[in-house]
Design an enzyme around this catalytic site. Structure first.
Site, PDB file in Angstrom:
ATOM      1  N   SER A 122       0.845  -1.194   0.000  1.00 54.34           N
ATOM      2  CA  SER A 122       0.000   0.000   0.000  1.00 54.34           C
ATOM      3  C   SER A 122       0.878   1.241   0.000  1.00 54.34           C
ATOM      4  O   SER A 122       1.640   1.471   0.946  1.00 54.34           O
ATOM      5  CB  SER A 122      -0.902   0.019   1.233  1.00 54.34           C
ATOM      6  OG  SER A 122      -1.514   1.293   1.361  1.00 54.34           O
TER       7      SER A 122
ATOM      8  N   HIS B 162      -1.167  -1.335  -4.370  1.00 52.74           N
ATOM      9  CA  HIS B 162      -2.450  -1.020  -3.729  1.00 52.74           C
ATOM     10  C   HIS B 162      -2.515   0.482  -3.457  1.00 52.74           C
ATOM     11  O   HIS B 162      -1.622   1.051  -2.825  1.00 52.74           O
ATOM     12  CB  HIS B 162      -2.580  -1.796  -2.420  1.00 52.74           C
ATOM     13  CG  HIS B 162      -3.943  -1.677  -1.799  1.00 52.74           C
ATOM     14  ND1 HIS B 162      -5.024  -2.426  -2.217  1.00 52.74           N
ATOM     15  CD2 HIS B 162      -4.402  -0.888  -0.794  1.00 52.74           C
ATOM     16  CE1 HIS B 162      -6.086  -2.115  -1.489  1.00 52.74           C
ATOM     17  NE2 HIS B 162      -5.737  -1.175  -0.631  1.00 52.74           N
TER      18      HIS B 162
ATOM     19  N   ASP C 205      -4.794   3.421  -1.862  1.00 53.67           N
ATOM     20  CA  ASP C 205      -5.894   3.746  -0.953  1.00 53.67           C
ATOM     21  C   ASP C 205      -6.388   5.166  -1.211  1.00 53.67           C
ATOM     22  O   ASP C 205      -5.711   6.142  -0.871  1.00 53.67           O
ATOM     23  CB  ASP C 205      -5.438   3.617   0.502  1.00 53.67           C
ATOM     24  CG  ASP C 205      -5.240   2.171   0.913  1.00 53.67           C
ATOM     25  OD1 ASP C 205      -6.176   1.374   0.733  1.00 53.67           O
ATOM     26  OD2 ASP C 205      -4.150   1.832   1.418  1.00 53.67           O
TER      27      ASP C 205
ATOM     28  N   MET D 251      -8.850   8.025  -0.239  1.00 53.57           N
ATOM     29  CA  MET D 251      -9.644   8.431   0.918  1.00 53.57           C
ATOM     30  C   MET D 251     -10.150   9.854   0.732  1.00 53.57           C
ATOM     31  O   MET D 251      -9.433  10.708   0.204  1.00 53.57           O
ATOM     32  CB  MET D 251      -8.803   8.345   2.197  1.00 53.57           C
ATOM     33  CG  MET D 251      -8.219   6.974   2.453  1.00 53.57           C
ATOM     34  SD  MET D 251      -7.261   6.939   3.980  1.00 53.57           S
ATOM     35  CE  MET D 251      -6.642   5.258   3.939  1.00 53.57           C
TER      36      MET D 251
ATOM     37  N   HIS E  96      -8.446   1.181  -4.314  1.00 55.47           N
ATOM     38  CA  HIS E  96      -9.425   0.953  -3.241  1.00 55.47           C
ATOM     39  C   HIS E  96     -10.100   2.286  -2.914  1.00 55.47           C
ATOM     40  O   HIS E  96      -9.516   3.159  -2.286  1.00 55.47           O
ATOM     41  CB  HIS E  96      -8.664   0.389  -2.026  1.00 55.47           C
ATOM     42  CG  HIS E  96      -9.501   0.155  -0.823  1.00 55.47           C
ATOM     43  ND1 HIS E  96      -8.938  -0.082   0.420  1.00 55.47           N
ATOM     44  CD2 HIS E  96     -10.848   0.113  -0.647  1.00 55.47           C
ATOM     45  CE1 HIS E  96      -9.910  -0.260   1.303  1.00 55.47           C
ATOM     46  NE2 HIS E  96     -11.078  -0.132   0.683  1.00 55.47           N
TER      47      HIS E  96
ATOM     48  N   MET F 194     -12.171   4.435  -0.913  1.00 54.78           N
ATOM     49  CA  MET F 194     -12.792   4.682   0.395  1.00 54.78           C
ATOM     50  C   MET F 194     -13.433   6.063   0.343  1.00 54.78           C
ATOM     51  O   MET F 194     -13.030   7.004   1.036  1.00 54.78           O
ATOM     52  CB  MET F 194     -11.751   4.575   1.513  1.00 54.78           C
ATOM     53  CG  MET F 194     -11.332   3.147   1.779  1.00 54.78           C
ATOM     54  SD  MET F 194     -10.004   3.018   2.989  1.00 54.78           S
ATOM     55  CE  MET F 194      -8.590   2.994   1.887  1.00 54.78           C
TER      56      MET F 194
ATOM     57  N   MET G 278     -11.426  -5.613   5.180  1.00 55.55           N
ATOM     58  CA  MET G 278     -10.661  -4.678   5.997  1.00 55.55           C
ATOM     59  C   MET G 278     -10.434  -5.290   7.379  1.00 55.55           C
ATOM     60  O   MET G 278     -11.390  -5.600   8.085  1.00 55.55           O
ATOM     61  CB  MET G 278     -11.402  -3.344   6.135  1.00 55.55           C
ATOM     62  CG  MET G 278     -11.479  -2.524   4.868  1.00 55.55           C
ATOM     63  SD  MET G 278      -9.853  -2.120   4.155  1.00 55.55           S
ATOM     64  CE  MET G 278      -9.074  -1.253   5.524  1.00 55.55           C
TER      65      MET G 278
ATOM     66  N   ASP H  21      -6.628  -6.348   3.991  1.00 49.79           N
ATOM     67  CA  ASP H  21      -5.928  -5.068   4.137  1.00 49.79           C
ATOM     68  C   ASP H  21      -6.049  -4.581   5.572  1.00 49.79           C
ATOM     69  O   ASP H  21      -7.150  -4.372   6.066  1.00 49.79           O
ATOM     70  CB  ASP H  21      -6.553  -4.053   3.171  1.00 49.79           C
ATOM     71  CG  ASP H  21      -5.883  -2.680   3.225  1.00 49.79           C
ATOM     72  OD1 ASP H  21      -4.900  -2.515   3.972  1.00 49.79           O
ATOM     73  OD2 ASP H  21      -6.350  -1.782   2.500  1.00 49.79           O
TER      74      ASP H  21
END
Length: 213
Positions: free
Chosen positions: A8, A33, A35, A37, A66, A68, A137, A173
């Site tokens: 990540s 990966h 993330d 957000m 991913h 979020m 998660m 994750d």
């Protein structure tokens, strides 16, 4: 079962993000990966499509994006165009999950669903035919460096049974380390996301190898 390691980049040096992506590629990662957000669905702000587009030329490895963010659906096409290979949306942030998964696949990308620690796996029952990946998660999303929530091992095993013989990756994750990776894989996961465990020292190759072992 071949286990994939997906570092990540939330734990990478943001000032050198392209070089960091190239470094984990050369160190033997399988996926990257990413993330995303929004400071709303989770308490942090990270990467937009422009950053993903900027780092895309630094590797040919799979970009595992991913989301979020809430809502996710209006932005799915932007992330697809930016270079995502897999786009993962959260069940908790999507009122029309089936539609989002159809959209992702219509853009030629692999579709995934992520579940927060307190979300039951039953939300997957009616979308299994549209999934390429399930992301469990094992921490509450928003920050790196958290400890693995042990109760998720049972959920991982239950989801693995739901998947059965389908060609669906099961990704985990949060708090994954060389010390607990074997238990996560034994429960049924075949993709391990690791931020701190990979970026904790500059020897990324050794850290990735330790997770594989």
């Amino acid at each position: 079962m071949t286990v994939k390691i997906a570092p990540s980049i939330l734990s990478a040096d943001f000032a050198r993000l392209g070089d960091e992506v190239r470094a984990i590629d050369e160190a033997g990662c399988d996926w990257v990966h990413i993330d995303v957000m929004d400071g709303h669905f989770v308490p942090n702000l990270t990467f937009g499509p422009a950053i993903i587009k900027a780092i895309r030329p630094y590797t040919t490895k799979v970009f595992d994006v991913h989301l979020m963010i809430d809502p996710a659906q209006p932005y799915i096409e932007d992330y697809a165009k930016a270079g995502a290979d897999i786009i993962v949306v959260h069940a908790e942030a999507d009122k029309h999950l089936d539609r989002s998964l159809q959209l992702i696949r219509s853009l030629g990308k692999k579709a995934g669903v992520s579940l927060n620690p307190s979300t039951p796996e039953t939300v997957l029952e009616y979308v299994m035919d549209k999934l390429d990946l399930v992301l469990v998660m094992s921490v509450n999303p928003g920050f790196g460096g958290q400890s693995f929530i042990e109760a998720q091992l049972e959920k991982i095993a239950r989801i693995k049974r739901m998947i059965g013989h389908r060609m669906i990756d099961l990704e985990v994750d949060g708090g994954v380390t060389a010390d607990n990776a074997h238990r996560v894989v034994a429960a049924g996961a075949n993709v391990l996301v690791a931020g701190s465990a990979v970026f904790k020292t500059k020897d990324y190759a050794a850290n990735i190898a330790a997770l594989r072992r």
